[in-house]
Every structure is written in C-alpha cells, then in structure tokens.
Write a protein that holds these residues in place. Sequence first.
Motif, PDB file in Angstrom:
ATOM      1  N   VAL A 189       6.268   2.013   1.160  1.00 45.78           N
ATOM      2  CA  VAL A 189       5.129   2.766   1.698  1.00 45.78           C
ATOM      3  C   VAL A 189       4.141   1.800   2.350  1.00 45.78           C
ATOM      4  O   VAL A 189       3.756   1.960   3.504  1.00 45.78           O
ATOM      5  CB  VAL A 189       4.440   3.584   0.593  1.00 45.78           C
ATOM      6  CG1 VAL A 189       3.221   4.311   1.159  1.00 45.78           C
ATOM      7  CG2 VAL A 189       5.422   4.561  -0.021  1.00 45.78           C
ATOM      8  N   ASN A 190       3.739   0.765   1.605  1.00 50.43           N
ATOM      9  CA  ASN A 190       2.767  -0.192   2.141  1.00 50.43           C
ATOM     10  C   ASN A 190       3.395  -1.222   3.064  1.00 50.43           C
ATOM     11  O   ASN A 190       2.797  -1.621   4.050  1.00 50.43           O
ATOM     12  CB  ASN A 190       2.072  -0.923   0.987  1.00 50.43           C
ATOM     13  CG  ASN A 190       1.039  -0.054   0.330  1.00 50.43           C
ATOM     14  OD1 ASN A 190       0.238   0.571   1.006  1.00 50.43           O
ATOM     15  ND2 ASN A 190       1.087   0.008  -0.986  1.00 50.43           N
ATOM     16  N   SER A 191       4.591  -1.677   2.703  1.00 51.13           N
ATOM     17  CA  SER A 191       5.205  -2.742   3.494  1.00 51.13           C
ATOM     18  C   SER A 191       6.662  -2.424   3.801  1.00 51.13           C
ATOM     19  O   SER A 191       7.560  -3.011   3.229  1.00 51.13           O
ATOM     20  CB  SER A 191       5.101  -4.076   2.744  1.00 51.13           C
ATOM     21  OG  SER A 191       5.672  -3.958   1.461  1.00 51.13           O
ATOM     22  N   PRO A 192       6.909  -1.443   4.694  1.00 51.32           N
ATOM     23  CA  PRO A 192       8.294  -1.140   5.068  1.00 51.32           C
ATOM     24  C   PRO A 192       8.842  -2.242   5.971  1.00 51.32           C
ATOM     25  O   PRO A 192       9.058  -2.060   7.168  1.00 51.32           O
ATOM     26  CB  PRO A 192       8.163   0.193   5.823  1.00 51.32           C
ATOM     27  CG  PRO A 192       6.770   0.216   6.339  1.00 51.32           C
ATOM     28  CD  PRO A 192       5.939  -0.649   5.456  1.00 51.32           C
ATOM     29  N   ILE A 193       9.074  -3.409   5.363  1.00 57.23           N
ATOM     30  CA  ILE A 193       9.310  -4.605   6.154  1.00 57.23           C
ATOM     31  C   ILE A 193      10.604  -4.520   6.956  1.00 57.23           C
ATOM     32  O   ILE A 193      10.676  -5.029   8.074  1.00 57.23           O
ATOM     33  CB  ILE A 193       9.274  -5.860   5.255  1.00 57.23           C
ATOM     34  CG1 ILE A 193       9.007  -7.114   6.088  1.00 57.23           C
ATOM     35  CG2 ILE A 193      10.546  -6.042   4.463  1.00 57.23           C
ATOM     36  CD1 ILE A 193       7.874  -7.925   5.628  1.00 57.23           C
ATOM     37  N   LEU A 194      11.622  -3.837   6.430  1.00 55.25           N
ATOM     38  CA  LEU A 194      12.877  -3.716   7.184  1.00 55.25           C
ATOM     39  C   LEU A 194      12.688  -2.821   8.406  1.00 55.25           C
ATOM     40  O   LEU A 194      13.245  -3.065   9.470  1.00 55.25           O
ATOM     41  CB  LEU A 194      13.989  -3.167   6.277  1.00 55.25           C
ATOM     42  CG  LEU A 194      14.366  -4.108   5.118  1.00 55.25           C
ATOM     43  CD1 LEU A 194      15.429  -3.476   4.235  1.00 55.25           C
ATOM     44  CD2 LEU A 194      14.831  -5.459   5.635  1.00 55.25           C
ATOM     45  N   THR A 220      -0.405   3.247  15.580  1.00 54.07           N
ATOM     46  CA  THR A 220      -1.329   3.773  14.584  1.00 54.07           C
ATOM     47  C   THR A 220      -0.642   4.038  13.245  1.00 54.07           C
ATOM     48  O   THR A 220      -1.278   3.968  12.205  1.00 54.07           O
ATOM     49  CB  THR A 220      -1.993   5.080  15.073  1.00 54.07           C
ATOM     50  OG1 THR A 220      -0.957   5.942  15.568  1.00 54.07           O
ATOM     51  CG2 THR A 220      -2.997   4.815  16.174  1.00 54.07           C
ATOM     52  N   SER A 221       0.662   4.331  13.267  1.00 53.07           N
ATOM     53  CA  SER A 221       1.332   4.623  12.002  1.00 53.07           C
ATOM     54  C   SER A 221       2.002   3.362  11.461  1.00 53.07           C
ATOM     55  O   SER A 221       2.359   2.460  12.220  1.00 53.07           O
ATOM     56  CB  SER A 221       2.395   5.701  12.208  1.00 53.07           C
ATOM     57  OG  SER A 221       3.463   5.172  12.966  1.00 53.07           O
ATOM     58  N   ASN A 222       2.160   3.320  10.150  1.00 55.03           N
ATOM     59  CA  ASN A 222       2.778   2.161   9.509  1.00 55.03           C
ATOM     60  C   ASN A 222       4.235   1.977   9.938  1.00 55.03           C
ATOM     61  O   ASN A 222       4.737   0.873  10.013  1.00 55.03           O
ATOM     62  CB  ASN A 222       2.697   2.329   7.986  1.00 55.03           C
ATOM     63  CG  ASN A 222       2.383   1.015   7.297  1.00 55.03           C
ATOM     64  OD1 ASN A 222       1.989   0.040   7.958  1.00 55.03           O
ATOM     65  ND2 ASN A 222       2.574   0.972   5.995  1.00 55.03           N
ATOM     66  N   GLU A 223       4.909   3.122  10.264  1.00 59.35           N
ATOM     67  CA  GLU A 223       6.341   3.061  10.591  1.00 59.35           C
ATOM     68  C   GLU A 223       6.609   2.464  11.967  1.00 59.35           C
ATOM     69  O   GLU A 223       7.722   2.063  12.259  1.00 59.35           O
ATOM     70  CB  GLU A 223       6.986   4.448  10.541  1.00 59.35           C
ATOM     71  CG  GLU A 223       7.133   5.028   9.156  1.00 59.35           C
ATOM     72  CD  GLU A 223       5.810   5.540   8.642  1.00 59.35           C
ATOM     73  OE1 GLU A 223       5.130   6.285   9.377  1.00 59.35           O
ATOM     74  OE2 GLU A 223       5.434   5.169   7.518  1.00 59.35           O
ATOM     75  N   MET A 224       5.605   2.466  12.857  1.00 57.79           N
ATOM     76  CA  MET A 224       5.836   1.968  14.208  1.00 57.79           C
ATOM     77  C   MET A 224       5.428   0.510  14.384  1.00 57.79           C
ATOM     78  O   MET A 224       5.575  -0.062  15.452  1.00 57.79           O
ATOM     79  CB  MET A 224       5.071   2.835  15.230  1.00 57.79           C
ATOM     80  CG  MET A 224       5.767   4.136  15.609  1.00 57.79           C
ATOM     81  SD  MET A 224       7.433   3.880  16.253  1.00 57.79           S
ATOM     82  CE  MET A 224       7.061   3.147  17.852  1.00 57.79           C
ATOM     83  N   LEU A 229      -1.121  -6.467   6.175  1.00 54.31           N
ATOM     84  CA  LEU A 229      -1.064  -6.927   4.780  1.00 54.31           C
ATOM     85  C   LEU A 229      -2.165  -7.946   4.504  1.00 54.31           C
ATOM     86  O   LEU A 229      -2.815  -7.925   3.465  1.00 54.31           O
ATOM     87  CB  LEU A 229       0.300  -7.555   4.472  1.00 54.31           C
ATOM     88  CG  LEU A 229       1.497  -6.615   4.413  1.00 54.31           C
ATOM     89  CD1 LEU A 229       2.743  -7.389   4.031  1.00 54.31           C
ATOM     90  CD2 LEU A 229       1.265  -5.486   3.430  1.00 54.31           C
ATOM     91  N   VAL A 230      -2.367  -8.872   5.486  1.00 56.62           N
ATOM     92  CA  VAL A 230      -3.409  -9.895   5.318  1.00 56.62           C
ATOM     93  C   VAL A 230      -4.777  -9.224   5.151  1.00 56.62           C
ATOM     94  O   VAL A 230      -5.572  -9.607   4.306  1.00 56.62           O
ATOM     95  CB  VAL A 230      -3.449 -10.854   6.535  1.00 56.62           C
ATOM     96  CG1 VAL A 230      -4.683 -11.745   6.480  1.00 56.62           C
ATOM     97  CG2 VAL A 230      -2.196 -11.705   6.575  1.00 56.62           C
TER      98      VAL A 230
END
Lengths: 277, 304
Positions: free
Chosen positions: A65-70, A219-223, A233-234
Amino acid sequence: MTGKKRLKKIILVLLATGIAYLFLVPLLFMIFTSFKTLSESIASSELLPRLWTVENYLSILSDTVNSPILRWFANTVIVTAAGTAATVVVDCFAAYALARLDLPGKKKILVLIVWVMSIPGIVTLFPAFYLFRQFSLIDTFAPLILPYTANVTGVYLIYNFLVDFPTSLEEAAKVDGAGVFRIFTVIVLPCIRPIILTLAFVTFLGIYNDYLWPSLVVTSNEMKTVTVGIASLVLGANFVNPGLMMAATVFAVVPALLLFMFLNKYIVRGETNVGIK
Amino acid sequence: MKKRTGKAILFFTPFVVCFLVFWVLPFLYGMYMSFRKVSLTKGDRGFVGLENYRALFEQSSMHAQDFFLGLKNTLLFVAVSVPLLIVIALVLALIVDALPARLKSIYRTIFFMSYAISVTAVSSVFLWLFNGNGGYINNLLVQAHFIQKPIPWLEAQPFAWIVLVAATVWWTVGYNMMLFINGLNEIDGALYEAASVDGAGFLKKLWYITLPGIRNVTAYVSLTSVIASFNMYGQANLITRGGPTQSTKTLIMVIQDVILKKNNLGVGNAMALVMGFIVMAFALCQQYLTREKKELKEVSGDDR
C-alpha cells in the motif's frame, strides 16, 4: 630515478584509493544499512552490520500500500524504455536531416537549438503541467513519456558526431543507387552505434532520474516511478527507520548501476562531443 | 535536389512536431499566462498586463521577497558548488590520467558511478549519512572524539549548505571528470616530452600545456555546471526541505511554492521566465567570454 618514480606511482595509487573510498562510502552505507536492524542502524558508527537481517527488504516488499516498489519498478521500465526509444529515433532522423540532407533554414535551426539548450526546463515545466491538466491526462503514462521527445540536446549530440563522420561510405552507396532512407538505416545507423548508445544512456538517465516533472503529473501511488516513489518515502513516515529507507533506495539504485556498469565501456568516448567544438 | 529536400523535411518532421507540442507550446503558453491573473484552482481570470512582473520587483510585495530570497540562495549555491565541481573534477581527471593503465578504468568507473543514481536516492542516502540524530557521520565523529556532541547538519548553517554541496559534488562531479579525461587524452603527448627535456616540473607543465590544452572543455564544463547548479531542486527539497528557516530554498522551490501552495500561476510563470532570462544571460556571457574569435563550427562550416 626509477625508485623515485615508483614511489611516486605508489603514492598516487594510495591517494586514488583513499578518494575512491570516500566516493564509495555513501553506496556502502546504503547497502550495509539496508541489512541492519533498527536499533543498530541509528546507533552504529560502523558500516558493516553486526547482525545481518533481510527484514527491511521483506517489509518494503510486503507493504504494497505504502511502497508498491515492484509496481513503481514496472512503471519506470515502461516510461524509460518508451521515452528513450522515442527520443533516440526522433533525434537520429532529425540530426541526419541537419547534417547530411538539404534541410531549408539549417543554420537558423542550429542557432535556435543552441539557444534552447541554455533555457532551463522550469520555463516550460509548469505550463506543460497546466496543459496536460486541461486535457485530463494527469496520472497517465502520456505526460510521463511524451515530453522527453522534445530533446534538442540529443539532436545536437548526434549532429556534431555526424558532421565529423566521413561521408565516403554514403557517397558510395548513393552511386550504387541506394535511397536516402536505405542509406540512413542500413549504413549510417550501424556506423554511429557508439554515439547512439551514448544518447540512449544519457536519455535513459535523464528520464529515470527526473523528479520534479513526474512528481507533478503523477497523483496516485500506483503511477509513481521509482524515483518519485523513493521521494515520497523520504518525505513520508518511513523517515524514522534508516534501514527501511536504504532497502527501498537499493531497489531504486541497483538496476541503473548495473546498466551503467554494462554500458560504461561503450559510453566513455562519445560524450565529449556535446558542444565542445 | 528537390527530392532530397523533401526527404530532409520528412526526416525532420517528427522532431519538429515533438518540439512544437512539448516545448514551444508550453513556452508560449507560460509567457501568455505570465500576463494574466490565473491559478490552478480558479482558472484564467483575465489580462493584467505587467502586474505579475511588477509584483516580482516591488520591494513591499510578498512575491518579490520570496523571489529574491530564492535568487540569493541559488546564487550562493552556484558560487560555492561550481568552482568545486570544476576543480575537483580536474584533480580527479589528472589523478586517473596519471594512474597505471590497468587501474585507470577501475578508478574512473568508481568516480563516475554515482552519476547513475537518481537525485531522490542520493538525498535519501545523504539524509541518513548526515542525520543530526543517529546519522552515520555524527556517530563516526563522536566515536572518534572529534566532536563532543552531534552536529546539527541539517538544522543549522553553514552545515546545511555543506551537506547539500557535498551531496551535489558526490553525485555529479564524475561526469565533469569524464569530460576532462577525454580532453586530456586529446593533448599531444610530444608537448609533455619536450617540456620534460627542457626540465619543466609538474606545475609548469600543468600551467603551460595542460590547462591551455583543455580550455574548451573547461569552458563547456563550467557552463553546464552553472546551468545545473541554477536548476538545483531535488537535493534541497528532500535533504534540508529548504531549511533551516528557508535558507536553502532555491529559486525552483520558490516557483513551485507560488504555483502550487500560493495558487498563483501568473506570478509563478513570470518568475520562471525571469529565472530563464537570468540563466540564459549567464550562459551567453560565458560563451562570449570564452569563445573569443573561435567561430562555432556547426554554425559556420556547414554549407555543403
């Protein structure tokens, strides 16, 4: 005499090694801290962890949720690949027209290119953002890829290389009756591969490293791209755990570093040619 | 002949389309907005003439104070970082150049490597290297008894600037070094041999052969470094967040604030254009000063 010379060489190598260590410290810090536990990571004055743990990596990967790094990673691959490919193709064709073909207004175009190169990106950045917003394209791949194709530096780089490049092969092909398009794709492009690789790498790095523009149009975390994701994250709550931050940063840094190592020997030459004439 | 002109235009068209849509259009639109009262949320509310520009230069105006604070901070960063980015790059290039052939590429790669890292990753690492509370550098210095209590690297000056300059040098100096190395390779080796025969030492050779030999590279490196330092944004935004008390807030951060937080696209675009004008003036002055009589090759010798 030779003894003194050898001593000089040894001192030089020692000096270079000392400086190299300073250059490596931030990277070593990043890698080793990512394997430290929380308590060790904020109290240690040593680079190496005493207690190795992969906990940081697991929690980065599991917190989708917070860090969908893949996901960020996949976005980065799409954006950099499409942006780099489009830019390189567009720039190569334009540079060839400028260097070899009878393009009207050639001189004026070159003067314009040199002028535009010194105008900072901020001048067009927010208007472009506003325009993309007007067309409801925010948070899509379009603004993340397309604007990079307006790359005057790339045209200038390839152009400068072509001007110095001998035309004899092309002349010969012309005598044999080959068309412009054929000469360009079959003869010229393979011959100038080093400079194309240089442009591709520089363009890739530019897109991959870009921060302000993608942070505006996403604007979204997924993009998010990796670079923007790391920034969030920083600036966000994970700030309190350096191990976690460094694990995320490793994800962002390692692919580009590997690519860099791989391309290093190809790009060494070409880069000087930009503008130093 | 006609046919080749047609092909030339065909080859050039994709670039022209991209350039017009993604550079010229935003550029002109930004200029247009700088003469209007316009914001992201309320849209365009009409022509205001030079009002937005006047707001930048009237002392009592809030925007003028922001703009000149950002300009002052940015100029300070340019003045400190650019000499370091040139001198350190040249020293590294000279060291690499003098190393035995087998070691050259290893050290060159190490010094150049950090250039491939994104600004957000650089910031994330430097934030924790220099964190005031539990950062690696402070732990190290306290451990070695260099300092009694931790240095507030990010919360006080001049430490905040030191961290930002260090991060910038570490991140980008390798690129300048590469340019210098390539420049050094192009100097005729016979010159050094002749100088050695005449008994010239290292400094004499540096002054009379090396530096004149890489003059064009130095001019190019200083130009690109000045432009890059003017555009500094990521490091200050992420490492110091413009602090302490806005002392590291750069021009781009000011422009971003005016547009996004103060919701004023008109003034923001006016600021961006003035900044663009300042950077261009710098670049043109520098080109004029360093070029002397040497014509730009690409502009002159191309009448085939």
